[in-house]
Design a protein around this motif. Structure first.
Motif, PDB file in Angstrom:
ATOM      1  N   LYS A 124      45.014  -7.997  34.037  1.00  0.00           N
ATOM      2  CA  LYS A 124      45.229  -6.621  33.578  1.00  0.00           C
ATOM      3  C   LYS A 124      43.899  -5.997  33.187  1.00  0.00           C
ATOM      4  O   LYS A 124      43.050  -6.665  32.596  1.00  0.00           O
ATOM      5  CB  LYS A 124      46.153  -6.596  32.354  1.00  0.00           C
ATOM      6  CG  LYS A 124      47.551  -7.099  32.619  1.00  0.00           C
ATOM      7  CD  LYS A 124      48.395  -7.092  31.351  1.00  0.00           C
ATOM      8  CE  LYS A 124      49.797  -7.601  31.645  1.00  0.00           C
ATOM      9  NZ  LYS A 124      50.620  -7.652  30.428  1.00  0.00           N
ATOM     10  N   VAL A 176      42.999  -2.833  30.912  1.00  0.00           N
ATOM     11  CA  VAL A 176      43.697  -1.958  29.967  1.00  0.00           C
ATOM     12  C   VAL A 176      42.739  -0.900  29.423  1.00  0.00           C
ATOM     13  O   VAL A 176      41.613  -1.219  29.023  1.00  0.00           O
ATOM     14  CB  VAL A 176      44.259  -2.788  28.787  1.00  0.00           C
ATOM     15  CG1 VAL A 176      45.080  -1.918  27.843  1.00  0.00           C
ATOM     16  CG2 VAL A 176      45.074  -3.980  29.296  1.00  0.00           C
ATOM     17  N   ASP A 220      44.111  -4.117  20.835  1.00  0.00           N
ATOM     18  CA  ASP A 220      44.533  -4.834  22.035  1.00  0.00           C
ATOM     19  C   ASP A 220      44.181  -6.305  21.891  1.00  0.00           C
ATOM     20  O   ASP A 220      43.058  -6.645  21.500  1.00  0.00           O
ATOM     21  CB  ASP A 220      43.826  -4.227  23.245  1.00  0.00           C
ATOM     22  CG  ASP A 220      44.530  -4.501  24.548  1.00  0.00           C
ATOM     23  OD1 ASP A 220      45.774  -4.585  24.544  1.00  0.00           O
ATOM     24  OD2 ASP A 220      43.850  -4.626  25.579  1.00  0.00           O
ATOM     25  N   GLN A 237      37.432  -0.511  27.898  1.00  0.00           N
ATOM     26  CA  GLN A 237      38.549  -1.167  28.570  1.00  0.00           C
ATOM     27  C   GLN A 237      38.505  -2.663  28.259  1.00  0.00           C
ATOM     28  O   GLN A 237      37.449  -3.198  27.918  1.00  0.00           O
ATOM     29  CB  GLN A 237      38.432  -0.984  30.090  1.00  0.00           C
ATOM     30  CG  GLN A 237      38.360   0.465  30.515  1.00  0.00           C
ATOM     31  CD  GLN A 237      38.132   0.594  32.009  1.00  0.00           C
ATOM     32  OE1 GLN A 237      39.005   0.279  32.799  1.00  0.00           O
ATOM     33  NE2 GLN A 237      36.954   1.052  32.397  1.00  0.00           N
ATOM     34  N   TYR A 239      47.202   0.763  32.362  1.00  0.00           N
ATOM     35  CA  TYR A 239      46.602  -0.513  32.740  1.00  0.00           C
ATOM     36  C   TYR A 239      46.942  -0.870  34.172  1.00  0.00           C
ATOM     37  O   TYR A 239      48.021  -0.634  34.670  1.00  0.00           O
ATOM     38  CB  TYR A 239      46.972  -1.636  31.770  1.00  0.00           C
ATOM     39  CG  TYR A 239      48.440  -1.889  31.574  1.00  0.00           C
ATOM     40  CD1 TYR A 239      49.067  -2.943  32.225  1.00  0.00           C
ATOM     41  CD2 TYR A 239      49.195  -1.095  30.716  1.00  0.00           C
ATOM     42  CE1 TYR A 239      50.421  -3.187  32.037  1.00  0.00           C
ATOM     43  CE2 TYR A 239      50.539  -1.337  30.520  1.00  0.00           C
ATOM     44  CZ  TYR A 239      51.144  -2.385  31.185  1.00  0.00           C
ATOM     45  OH  TYR A 239      52.483  -2.630  31.007  1.00  0.00           O
TER      46      TYR A 239
END
Length: 191
Positions: A74, A76, A85, A112, A134
């Motif tokens: 992923k 994100v 996160d 990110q 994402y």
């Protein structure tokens, strides 16, 4: 495009900061460029983009992962608001099994987080009306979807929002802890 990449201490989990270009009109940024990411050793081929909207501060989503052949990498990022996160290493044969990292991602910073397969992923919103986009490397598969409790005592994640103030789905509320999760399928993936 130019990006800076920061290692987090967990193999493959990277914080990525794209370069912003701005003038009197506003700003521009390439958030994904396969060639530029490949120059940094990131060669993931993404197949799908997901977009979540959370209306309140304290919305918890996670900790989620998928089993092979649908295990997902992923990438994100936040396009409005901010999140804390988290990536937690759930690979049974990993030297960092059970360790986690948390990074604040925000629309203001444009940063990110790359979360590879083999990690459980989740986030809690830090602001109302937060939007997260994402990329994933494999499509969603209900049959391969798994979750681990966000408040698992073995992981002991230091969430910046009190658990009593969090909003969770029923699925996430009922997720098993790491100690009772069947990680044998992940062990087989690592072999």
């Amino acid at each position: 495009m130019s990006i800076s990449v920061r290692e987090t201490g967990l193999a493959g989990v990277l914080e990525i900061q794209p370069q912003m270009h701005g003038d009197e009109r506003g700003s521009f940024c390439e958030v994904w460029n396969a060639d530029d990411f490949a120059r940094h050793g990131i060669r993931t081929q993404f197949v799908q983009d997901n977009h979540s909207v959370s209306r309140q501060r304290g919305v918890m989503r996670g900790l989620h992962y998928q089993l092979a052949p649908f295990a997902q990498d992923k990438l994100v990022r936040v396009v409005r608001g901010s999140i804390f996160d988290v990536a937690a290493d759930i690979r049974p044969n990993s030297p960092t099994f059970g360790r986690w990292i948390g990074v604040e991602l925000s629309a203001a910073r444009w940063n990110q987080l790359l979360v590879p397969a083999g990690y459980a992923h989740g986030f809690v919103t830090l602001e109302p009306d937060t939007e997260v986009i994402y990329k994933v490397s494999r499509p969603y598969s209900r049959d391969h979807e798994r979750a681990i409790r966000f408040d698992d005592p073995r992981l002991a994640i230091a969430w910046p929002v009190d658990a009593s103030a969090m909003q969770l789905s029923e699925k996430d509320r009922l997720a098993p802890t790491l100690d009772v999760s069947d990680l044998s399928e992940l062990r087989e993936e690592q072999a």
